[in-house]
Every structure is written in C-alpha cells, then in structure tokens.
Write a protein that holds these residues in place. Structure first.
Motif, PDB file in Angstrom:
ATOM      1  N   SER A   7      17.682  -3.111   9.771  1.00 23.10           N
ATOM      2  CA  SER A   7      16.649  -3.826   9.017  1.00 23.10           C
ATOM      3  C   SER A   7      16.198  -5.082   9.750  1.00 23.10           C
ATOM      4  O   SER A   7      15.644  -5.984   9.151  1.00 23.10           O
ATOM      5  N   GLY A   8      16.417  -5.131  11.051  1.00 23.42           N
ATOM      6  CA  GLY A   8      16.071  -6.312  11.825  1.00 23.42           C
ATOM      7  C   GLY A   8      14.597  -6.401  12.161  1.00 23.42           C
ATOM      8  O   GLY A   8      13.835  -5.447  12.006  1.00 23.42           O
ATOM      9  N   SER A   9      14.209  -7.561  12.658  1.00 20.39           N
ATOM     10  CA  SER A   9      12.804  -7.802  12.992  1.00 20.39           C
ATOM     11  C   SER A   9      12.487  -7.517  14.458  1.00 20.39           C
ATOM     12  O   SER A   9      11.406  -7.813  14.937  1.00 20.39           O
ATOM     13  N   ARG A  51      20.307  -7.673  14.388  1.00 25.61           N
ATOM     14  CA  ARG A  51      18.920  -8.157  14.340  1.00 25.61           C
ATOM     15  C   ARG A  51      17.903  -7.074  14.680  1.00 25.61           C
ATOM     16  O   ARG A  51      16.719  -7.344  14.796  1.00 25.61           O
ATOM     17  N   TYR A  98      16.174  -2.984  14.609  1.00 20.39           N
ATOM     18  CA  TYR A  98      15.849  -1.765  13.889  1.00 20.39           C
ATOM     19  C   TYR A  98      15.646  -0.705  14.952  1.00 20.39           C
ATOM     20  O   TYR A  98      14.791  -0.851  15.834  1.00 20.39           O
ATOM     21  N   TYR A 106       6.869   0.026  10.527  1.00 26.60           N
ATOM     22  CA  TYR A 106       6.269  -1.191  11.086  1.00 26.60           C
ATOM     23  C   TYR A 106       5.802  -2.131   9.975  1.00 26.60           C
ATOM     24  O   TYR A 106       6.088  -3.332   9.995  1.00 26.60           O
ATOM     25  N   LEU A 112       8.898  -3.750   7.976  1.00 25.55           N
ATOM     26  CA  LEU A 112       9.715  -4.783   8.620  1.00 25.55           C
ATOM     27  C   LEU A 112       8.912  -5.803   9.425  1.00 25.55           C
ATOM     28  O   LEU A 112       9.449  -6.834   9.797  1.00 25.55           O
ATOM     29  N   LYS A 113       7.669  -5.518   9.731  1.00 21.38           N
ATOM     30  CA  LYS A 113       6.795  -6.429  10.475  1.00 21.38           C
ATOM     31  C   LYS A 113       7.517  -7.056  11.684  1.00 21.38           C
ATOM     32  O   LYS A 113       7.753  -8.254  11.729  1.00 21.38           O
ATOM     33  N   PRO A 114       7.838  -6.232  12.671  1.00 21.31           N
ATOM     34  CA  PRO A 114       8.610  -6.736  13.809  1.00 21.31           C
ATOM     35  C   PRO A 114       7.856  -7.787  14.619  1.00 21.31           C
ATOM     36  O   PRO A 114       6.633  -7.745  14.725  1.00 21.31           O
ATOM     37  N   LYS A 115       8.627  -8.712  15.178  1.00 19.48           N
ATOM     38  CA  LYS A 115       8.076  -9.720  16.081  1.00 19.48           C
ATOM     39  C   LYS A 115       8.050  -9.187  17.510  1.00 19.48           C
ATOM     40  O   LYS A 115       7.297  -9.661  18.345  1.00 19.48           O
ATOM     41  N   CYS A 161       2.371  -7.219  18.200  1.00 17.65           N
ATOM     42  CA  CYS A 161       3.639  -7.817  18.635  1.00 17.65           C
ATOM     43  C   CYS A 161       3.831  -7.515  20.119  1.00 17.65           C
ATOM     44  O   CYS A 161       3.161  -6.654  20.684  1.00 17.65           O
ATOM     45  N   GLU A 163      12.006 -16.242  19.308  1.00 14.96           N
ATOM     46  CA  GLU A 163      12.769 -17.009  18.291  1.00 14.96           C
ATOM     47  C   GLU A 163      12.415 -18.473  18.297  1.00 14.96           C
ATOM     48  O   GLU A 163      11.810 -19.041  19.059  1.00 14.96           O
TER      49      GLU A 163
END
Length: 158
Positions: free
Chosen positions: A30-32, A68, A70, A98, A101-104, A124, A158
């Motif tokens: 469940s990480g970004s 951290r 996914y 996507y 979780l809206k990944p960075k 991203c 980060e």
C-alpha cells in the motif's frame, strides 16, 4: 475491493492459461512508490503475488524493507508472447491501482515496461531498472549501483 476485481478478471484470453487454481494477480502492498513489472511469471502467479520469491528477495536486498512500496504488473496474468496485445484490458486495473494509491514514483522493471509507462503519460517520475533476474545475475558492484540509484530516486521524492 480492487484486488478481488482483478482476481475475477476474464477480460482477455490470458486467464485461460493460468496454472490450475490460480487467478490474475493484483498488486501487493500500500506504499506510495510503485515497482511495476510487465507481467508475473508462473511462479509468482502460483504464489498469488506480482513477483516471485527470488524477485522479492532481490527487491529486499536493493531496498531493505518493502513497507513503502506497492508491487504490481501492467499485465496481471503470465504472458510470454504478445504481451502488449493483452495490455489494454489490464490497464483498467492498473489505472485503478494508480488512482487508489496516487504514487509519487514508479520504478519500471525492464525497458519494455518503462516504454509503456512513458506512453501512458502518468503524473509521476518513472525511472527504470533492468529485469530483476538480470540484476541477480550481475556482479555485486551492479547490485550496489542499482541499490544506490533506487535510494537516490526515493530520496528525490521525499
């Protein structure tokens, strides 16, 4: 639930070739930060995870904890040939992951995955690493270089 929807998918013929008792494979975690492969291999599908045990160990060696992250694939069933032909039905699932979780950051595993992700024009950063088995078969210096690159990409967001 998204994972159940992916497991129940029959949108393309690939599900017919799954090992007996197996289903399409949803992402894990469940990480970004996404780690994205093209498709799971049969060993991963039997485990019900996006990557097999060897690939997971390589990722742990490169990244330490996977908390951290996914882990997912663009295509949710094994597909050694004509993988891109089966991409569109699976993109529905990938876009749902996507948007959830809206990944960075997305780290593409392999050049073909990187090209496809670039074509999708997601919002991203998308660096890539070679296939995980190529990293495993490389030298210790290669492993350290990839680990350092990954840590640098992560620190940058980060």
């Amino acid at each position: 639930m998204l994972a159940n929807k992916i497991r129940m998918c029959t949108s393309c013929p690939l599900y017919e070739y799954l090992p007996e008792g197996c289903t399409p494979v949803p992402g894990l975690g469940s990480g970004s930060i996404f780690i994205v492969g093209l498709y799971p291999n049969n060993d991963a599908v039997i485990l019900g995870e996006p990557f097999d045990q060897i690939e997971i160990e390589i990722l742990k060696n490169l990244l330490g904890s996977l908390d951290r992250f996914y882990l997912t694939n663009l295509i949710k069933c094994p597909s050694k040939s004509h993988a891109k032909r089966y991409l569109n039905p699976c993109l529905t699932h990938f876009y749902a992951e996507y948007n959830w979780l809206k990944p960075k950051l997305m780290i593409a595993v392999g050049e073909q995955t990187k090209r496809i992700l670039d074509e999708l024009m997601l919002n991203c950063a998308i660096p890539h690493i070679p296939s995980l088995h190529k990293i495993l078969n490389g030298s210790k210096a290669d492993m350290e270089t990839f680990s350092s690159n990954l840590q640098g990409w992560i620190e940058a967001i980060e």
